[in-house]
Design a protein around this motif. Structure first.
Motif, PDB file in Angstrom:
ATOM      1  N   GLU A 173      62.841  58.704  31.088  1.00 10.80           N
ATOM      2  CA  GLU A 173      62.060  57.975  32.088  1.00 10.80           C
ATOM      3  C   GLU A 173      61.402  58.930  33.074  1.00 10.80           C
ATOM      4  N   THR A 174      60.344  58.434  33.711  1.00 12.52           N
ATOM      5  CA  THR A 174      59.670  59.214  34.750  1.00 12.52           C
ATOM      6  C   THR A 174      59.238  58.272  35.869  1.00 12.52           C
ATOM      7  N   LYS A 175      59.151  58.834  37.073  1.00 11.30           N
ATOM      8  CA  LYS A 175      58.623  58.056  38.199  1.00 11.30           C
ATOM      9  C   LYS A 175      57.103  58.195  38.283  1.00 11.30           C
ATOM     10  N   ASN A 176      56.559  59.177  37.560  1.00 10.89           N
ATOM     11  CA  ASN A 176      55.102  59.369  37.526  1.00 10.89           C
ATOM     12  C   ASN A 176      54.395  58.103  37.063  1.00 10.89           C
ATOM     13  N   LYS A 177      53.111  57.997  37.478  1.00  9.46           N
ATOM     14  CA  LYS A 177      52.354  56.821  37.051  1.00  9.46           C
ATOM     15  C   LYS A 177      51.207  57.164  36.118  1.00  9.46           C
ATOM     16  N   THR A 178      50.822  58.430  36.074  1.00  8.76           N
ATOM     17  CA  THR A 178      49.627  58.781  35.302  1.00  8.76           C
ATOM     18  C   THR A 178      49.917  59.674  34.092  1.00  8.76           C
ATOM     19  N   SER A 179      51.134  60.210  34.005  1.00  3.14           N
ATOM     20  CA  SER A 179      51.457  61.048  32.847  1.00  3.14           C
ATOM     21  C   SER A 179      52.971  61.135  32.671  1.00  3.14           C
ATOM     22  N   PHE A 180      53.373  61.569  31.484  1.00  2.00           N
ATOM     23  CA  PHE A 180      54.804  61.718  31.203  1.00  2.00           C
ATOM     24  C   PHE A 180      55.128  63.200  31.052  1.00  2.00           C
ATOM     25  N   PRO A 181      55.971  63.744  31.941  1.00  5.54           N
ATOM     26  CA  PRO A 181      56.251  65.195  31.911  1.00  5.54           C
ATOM     27  C   PRO A 181      57.035  65.596  30.650  1.00  5.54           C
ATOM     28  N   LEU A 182      56.611  66.658  30.026  1.00  2.77           N
ATOM     29  CA  LEU A 182      57.268  67.125  28.801  1.00  2.77           C
ATOM     30  C   LEU A 182      58.577  67.853  29.097  1.00  2.77           C
ATOM     31  N   ARG A 183      58.799  68.223  30.352  1.00  2.00           N
ATOM     32  CA  ARG A 183      60.064  68.907  30.680  1.00  2.00           C
ATOM     33  C   ARG A 183      61.263  67.982  30.464  1.00  2.00           C
ATOM     34  N   ASN A 184      60.989  66.696  30.249  1.00  2.64           N
ATOM     35  CA  ASN A 184      62.076  65.770  29.918  1.00  2.64           C
ATOM     36  C   ASN A 184      62.703  66.072  28.563  1.00  2.64           C
ATOM     37  N   PHE A 185      61.997  66.842  27.741  1.00  7.99           N
ATOM     38  CA  PHE A 185      62.521  67.169  26.407  1.00  7.99           C
ATOM     39  C   PHE A 185      62.911  68.637  26.330  1.00  7.99           C
ATOM     40  N   HIS A 186      63.717  68.944  25.298  1.00  7.27           N
ATOM     41  CA  HIS A 186      64.124  70.325  25.071  1.00  7.27           C
ATOM     42  C   HIS A 186      63.687  70.755  23.679  1.00  7.27           C
ATOM     43  N   GLU A 187      63.492  72.032  23.534  1.00 12.86           N
ATOM     44  CA  GLU A 187      63.044  72.587  22.260  1.00 12.86           C
ATOM     45  C   GLU A 187      63.919  72.129  21.079  1.00 12.86           C
ATOM     46  N   HIS A 188      65.235  72.163  21.261  1.00 15.47           N
ATOM     47  CA  HIS A 188      66.127  71.799  20.141  1.00 15.47           C
ATOM     48  C   HIS A 188      66.000  70.317  19.773  1.00 15.47           C
TER      49      HIS A 188
END
Lengths: 200, 200
Positions: free
Chosen positions: B104-119
Motif C-alpha cells: 500500500e501507499t499513501k501517495n495519490k499519483t504514483s506507486f513507489p517501487l521501493r515497496n518491493f525488493h529485488e528478490h
C-alpha cells in the motif's frame, strides 16, 4: 573439500545414475543430512535449473514481545511456536500448484499416522478439491527408502484410523500405492520426476 | 452487533453491489481494517466457499535461543526477523498456482517501487517462467483504490528504475495496465474474480 552452502561436506563417492541401491543407501547414511536438508537442496536445484519453484514455508511463530534497540535490528524477546495450518512445502511446476508434507519414521514395516495432524489432512483435501497436486513424502530412515504417496491414497487410512482402525499404513501398501523415489546426488530426492510421470 | 472473528465490528451500512464508489470508500475508512486483514478475511471466505486455497506465509524468523521450561511450551528467547525470499501469499485456484504480494501507499499519483525488493521481483520472474500466475495487489490508501497488477506489467518499471529511471509507477499506468478491484463485503477484496477473467 567441496562444501554445501550450509557447511556440510559434499561427498562425491557415488557416481551419478548408479544402479546399486545398497551403494546409494550407504552413502546416504554417511552424509548425515536430514530429510529436510535434502528437500531444501533438491528445491534449490529445481530453482537454479528452472525446473520448478518450490519453497518450504517458514515455521509459524506467535510473537509476544519485541525489543527495538537503537541503531540495531529488532530483537524478538518472547515468542512461541504455533501449529502450522497447512503443509510445509508448496510451489509451482508447469503452471500447476504442488503441495506436500515430508515425514520420516524409524519403523520398518509401517508408517505411523500420528506423524500427521487433522488440519494438515483437511488442507490436503482442500488442495485436491481445487485440483492442486497434493502428496506426502514418506521416508523410512532405517531402510533409507523414500516414497511419494498421493494425498487421495492417504485419506482412506486417515478416515479408518479415526474410526478406531489401525494407526499406521502398512509398508506393503505404501510400496503398492506409493511411488519409490530413487535417491540421487543432484537433486537428492527427485520427486518432480515422479510428479511429471503421474500428472503430465 | 455482529463481529468478525478478530473482534472488529461488522458494519453493514453499505448494501451489497452498491454502485457508489464514494459510499464504499467511506465505509472502508470507518472499518479500520488493514489491507492484510482484508486479504486474510478474503482468503478465509474463499477457503470456506471452496473457491480457492490461498494462505499468507508466516513471517520468516531466525531463531537464536529457545528455552524449554519443564511442563510448558518452548519459549523463544532470542530471534530476529529475516527478509522473505518469496512473496507473502500463494495458493491454488482451479489447479493453477497463484502467487502475489500486497503493498500500500499513501501517495495519490504514483506507486513507489521501493515497496518491493529485488528478490521478490526475481521470485515473481521465476513464477512467470514456470507458468504460474504472479501479480501484486496495489492499494492507494488515501484514495481507497485497489488494483491487481500482473507481474509481467511490473517488470519493465523495475528494470527501468534499476537503470536510473523513475522510482515509481504513475497511477495513470496502473489504471491502464492494471485491474481495479471493487471493494465488497464478503469477500472484501475479490481478486479471484479478476484472475478468473484474465486466465480462465
Amino acid at each position: 573439500m567441496i562444501r554445501y552452502p550450509n557447511g556440510k561436506a559434499y561427498n562425491p563417492a557415488k557416481p551419478p545414475n548408479s544402479p546399486s541401491r545398497a551403494k546409494v543407501e550407504s552413502v546416504y547414511s554417511n552424509r548425515g543430512m536430514t530429510l529436510e536438508e535434502d528437500l531444501n537442496e533438491t528445491n534449490e536445484y529445481y530453482l537454479a535449473q528452472g525446473i520448478a519453484v518450490v519453497h518450504k514455508k517458514p515455521t509459524p511463530i506467535q510473537i509476544v514481545n519485541v525489543d527495538y534497540p537503537k541503531r540495531s535490528a529488532a530483537v524478538i524477546k518472547e515468542a512461541y511456536f504455533k501449529q502450522a495450518s497447512t503443509t510445509d512445502y508448496n510451489g509451482v511446476y508447469k503452471g500447476k500448484y504442488i503441495d506436500f508434507e515430508a515425514k520420516e519414521t524409524k519403523n520398518k514395516t509401517s508408517f505411523p499416522l500420528r506423524n500427521f495432524h487433522e488440519h494438515q489432512i483437511q488442507h490436503m483435501n482442500q488442495i485436491v478439491k481445487q485440483n492442486g497436486i497434493s502428496f506426502v513424502i514418506l521416508m523410512f530412515t532405517s531402510l533409507e527408502e523414500i516414497y511419494l504417496f498421493e494425498a487421495p491414497s492417504l485419506f482412506p487410512y486417515w478416515q479408518d484410523m479415526k474410526k478406531d482402525g489401525r494407526k499406521s499404513i502398512p509398508k506393503a501398501d505404501i510400496e503398492k500405492k506409493g511411488h519409490l523415489i530413487e535417491l540421487g546426488y543432484h537433486p537428492r530426492i527427485d520427486y518432480i520426476k515422479t510428479i511429471d510421470k503421474l500428472y503430465f
